[in-house]
Write a protein that holds these residues in place. Structure first.
Motif, PDB file in Angstrom:
ATOM      1  N   LEU B 175     -21.841  16.306  23.472  1.00 17.57           N
ATOM      2  CA  LEU B 175     -20.890  16.346  22.361  1.00 17.57           C
ATOM      3  C   LEU B 175     -21.183  17.530  21.433  1.00 17.57           C
ATOM      4  N   THR B 192     -19.053  16.445  12.023  1.00 14.35           N
ATOM      5  CA  THR B 192     -17.673  16.167  12.445  1.00 14.35           C
ATOM      6  C   THR B 192     -17.585  15.460  13.795  1.00 14.35           C
ATOM      7  N   VAL B 193     -18.655  15.517  14.575  1.00 12.16           N
ATOM      8  CA  VAL B 193     -18.577  14.912  15.906  1.00 12.16           C
ATOM      9  C   VAL B 193     -19.613  13.794  16.110  1.00 12.16           C
ATOM     10  N   PRO B 196     -19.537  10.612  13.168  1.00 15.66           N
ATOM     11  CA  PRO B 196     -18.417   9.668  13.317  1.00 15.66           C
ATOM     12  C   PRO B 196     -18.562   8.758  14.534  1.00 15.66           C
ATOM     13  N   ASN B 197     -19.236   9.248  15.566  1.00 14.02           N
ATOM     14  CA  ASN B 197     -19.412   8.417  16.759  1.00 14.02           C
ATOM     15  C   ASN B 197     -20.624   7.498  16.663  1.00 14.02           C
ATOM     16  N   ARG B 272      -8.299   4.596  11.538  1.00 17.52           N
ATOM     17  CA  ARG B 272      -8.291   5.812  12.350  1.00 17.52           C
ATOM     18  C   ARG B 272      -7.463   5.619  13.608  1.00 17.52           C
ATOM     19  N   SER B 273      -7.596   4.455  14.228  1.00 17.76           N
ATOM     20  CA  SER B 273      -6.886   4.271  15.489  1.00 17.76           C
ATOM     21  C   SER B 273      -5.449   3.829  15.246  1.00 17.76           C
TER      22      SER B 273
END
Lengths: 363, 273
Positions: B175, B192-193, B196-197, B272-273
């Motif tokens: 990632l 940013t990656v 959040p995960n 978000r989703s």
């Protein structure tokens, strides 16, 4: 560089392609030499496949070009500029990874737009362009889907669109099809090739799958132990391999013991001409492709049929000679029906074998 | 096959029922006792007295502040360390795991005794030195930083496990490389990656830490501070009904805080989703 518009979707992608050069590139990992003075030039706009067995250095070369790996010595030039001191995020090289690398928390559209977001492109512009790129890879309807809602093939298409979003000078594909099933793999490799030709972007494609390399690439570079063995067009690589390693790695090859006969070689009681020079000394093997080996059904022939593999229009027969040598022969399936396992035949070889090599001792 | 599945389902249900009874019966009995009026009927006197008791809000606020700062310090220490190990030094991961698990084998009393020894250290002639003044400052009763330090150590194993489990579920290296390939520098790639995960893992680590801080009594009591757990203990002794009310109230407060944290995490995810 020039900018063209891809006819299928209207997505503009910088093309014209950059020249990529690896010069005497070396990289060691402890006692292991990954790259041992690699010299290779990728021409503008071509798709070059880096092919080789595991550990040959192909992925290391790609990762050095992408900026994810350092090198010990040598140079990597893109359009004549040494890029080895430029950080990865400023290298202008789009990459598609082997494992699914989409950002799980972002939709397909946001994944494609991610690079533009990093560059400060306005929201409207990046959304429009991301949508265009998704159309280019045939997934406009998946814009709002998250990675876990897409198949592996779809994820790799989105990853391809993401890699193209920043109009890179070079496209790097690190075994992007290896995690996909056979059918998706086939369609996606055609898709990648179509896009690459349409956009004219210089592309390096790492694979250990020879079929993939031969079917997609303009040229194939075969690596072995960190060195370049041969870099040629697929047809040349197949028909005129420079070394026994290339000959045996690319396609199927049978080794048959032969004897020197002047500047030719005698095999199975018949003399054959040889392209190039014979090895200076030692016993010899000739290397022949299965499609060039003929079998004639003969009662009490020298070759015993030991196995048969149905491959569709052809059937691959393996015959064994009295000295234990095994030879593969591809025959039309109808003709192969006359040679069931256990029957005998006479072997006919081509006028010129693919290659003559020093004999390899067999167990 | 069908009978095996039904047997498994029955066994599962039985275990759940036993566990449910084990937890629910004492809770229900406590609630009934705490609202039982000796003159007949029900009364919430124990609860109203409790809420109006001096120091209730102060101790609760202090505990929440300690929990918040502990979570912040812990995550600021652990997240960069774990990410750095994954990205640059995977061989260090077992070392970090051992270090983070060490507090599990040190009894809280022993840890606290050690802290007391350190805080008492220092001859008078050092009283004007920054070190001495720092030792005094971290014992400020309005916000005892020394408790944060102790809580960070105590929560380390739990937070580590939660974060490590989250990191195992994410291919951090790929990632980050993909983000950098898209033009993000190291910091932006992480913010940013990666983060959040790791939302669920971060939330889990925070929830465990908050639960530990809100319920921790030994260290705070020995060091002489009065966060909510210590206040509950000292105010619940005067009256049997009130002591039970205190237990129930403290449980409710911890549950509410944890549920709020989970709801915030889930809310962001679904938005978000």
């Amino acid at each position: 560089m020039s900018t063209v518009t891809a006819p299928a979707s209207g997505a503009s992608v910088v093309t014209g392609g950059a020249t990529v050069e690896f010069r005497s590139l070396r990289r060691r990992f402890g006692a292991t030499t990954a790259l041992d003075g690699l010299d290779l030039t990728v021409r503008p706009g071509e798709l070059l496949a880096l092919l080789g067995p595991s550990g040959c250095g192909k992925t290391t070369a790609l990762r050095i070009l992408a900026g994810f790996e350092t090198h010990d010595s040598g140079e990597v030039l893109v359009d004549g500029e040494d890029i080895t001191r430029i950080p990865a995020h400023k290298r202008d090289a789009g990459m598609v990874f082997q494992s699914y690398s989409l950002f799980p928390h972002l939709t397909a559209l946001d994944n494609v737009a991610f690079g533009m977001r990093m560059r400060g492109t306005s929201k409207t512009e990046r959304r429009n362009r991301a949508q265009e790129l998704l159309e280019l890879v045939g997934l406009p309807q998946r814009a709002g889907h998250y990675p876990h809602q897409m198949s592996g093939g779809q994820q790799q298409r989105v990853a391809l669109a993401r890699a193209l979003a920043l109009k890179p000078r070079v496209l790097l594909l690190d075994e992007p099809l290896s995690a996909l099933d056979a059918k998706v793999r086939l369609s996606l490799r055609e898709e990648i090739r179509r896009l690459q030709q349409e956009l004219g972007i210089t592309t390096l494609f790492v694979t250990h799958d020879q079929e993939e390399a031969l079917s997609m690439a303009d040229r194939v570079a075969v690596l072995r132990a960190g060195r370049l063995e041969q870099c040629s067009t697929p047809s040349e690589l197949y028909a005129r391999p420079a070394t026994a390693f290339v000959a045996e790695f690319v396609g199927t090859m049978s080794r048959i013991p032969g004897e020197r006969s002047g500047d030719g070689v005698e095999v199975l009681g018949r003399r054959h001409e040889v392209d190039g020079e014979l090895p200076a000394d030692g016993a010899l093997d000739v290397l022949v492709r299965p499609e060039n080996v003929g079998l004639v059904p003969t009662a009490n022939g020298r070759a015993l049929v030991v196995s048969a593999s149905f491959l569709g229009s052809v059937t691959r027969l393996t015959v064994r000679l009295a000295d234990g040598t095994e030879i593969k022969s591809d025959l039309p399936t109808e003709a192969a029906a006359a040679l069931p396992v256990g029957s005998t035949a006479e072997v006919t070889l081509p006028e010129r074998p693919v290659l003559v090599d020093r004999r390899v001792a067999t167990a | 096959m069908a009978s095996l599945i039904s047997k498994i389902r029955f066994g599962r249900g039985l275990v759940l029922l036993v566990c449910g009874v084990y937890f629910a019966v004492p809770m229900a009995a406590s609630v009934i006792f705490s609202i039982d009026d000796s003159k007949g009927g029900t009364t919430f006197r124990a609860y109203t007295d409790l809420l109006n008791a001096p120091g209730f809000m102060d101790s609760l606020t202090l505990s929440l502040e300690l929990a918040g700062v502990t979570v912040a310090v812990l995550l600021l220490l652990l997240v960069p360390a774990l990410l750095a190990a994954r990205l640059g030094a995977p061989k260090l991961r077992p070392v970090i795991e051992v270090i983070c698990s060490l507090p599990l084998v040190v009894p809280v009393v022993a840890l606290t005794t050690g802290i007391v020894g350190v805080l008492r250290w220092g001859p008078d002639y050092l009283s004007d030195t920054p070190l001495f003044q720092t030792i005094v400052a971290i014992q400020d009763p309005s916000f005892p930083i020394v408790l944060v330090i102790a809580y960070v150590l105590m929560a380390l194993p739990f937070a580590y496990r939660a974060l490590d489990a989250g990191l195992r579920g994410v291919d951090v290296v790929t990632l980050v490389e993909a983000a950098r390939n898209c033009g993000a520098g190291w910091a932006r790639a992480v913010f940013t990656v990666v983060l959040p995960n790791l939302r669920s893992a971060l939330l889990n680590a925070a929830v465990l830490t908050v639960a530990l801080v809100l319920g921790e009594f030994t260290t705070a009591s020995i060091l002489g501070f009065a966060p909510f757990s210590v206040w509950i203990s000292s105010n619940g002794k005067s009256d049997g009904q009130m002591s039970v009310a205190v237990s129930i109230l403290s449980l409710l407060i911890v549950w509410v805080v944890l549920l709020l944290m989970s709801a915030v995490g889930r809310g962001r995810k679904s938005a978000r989703s």
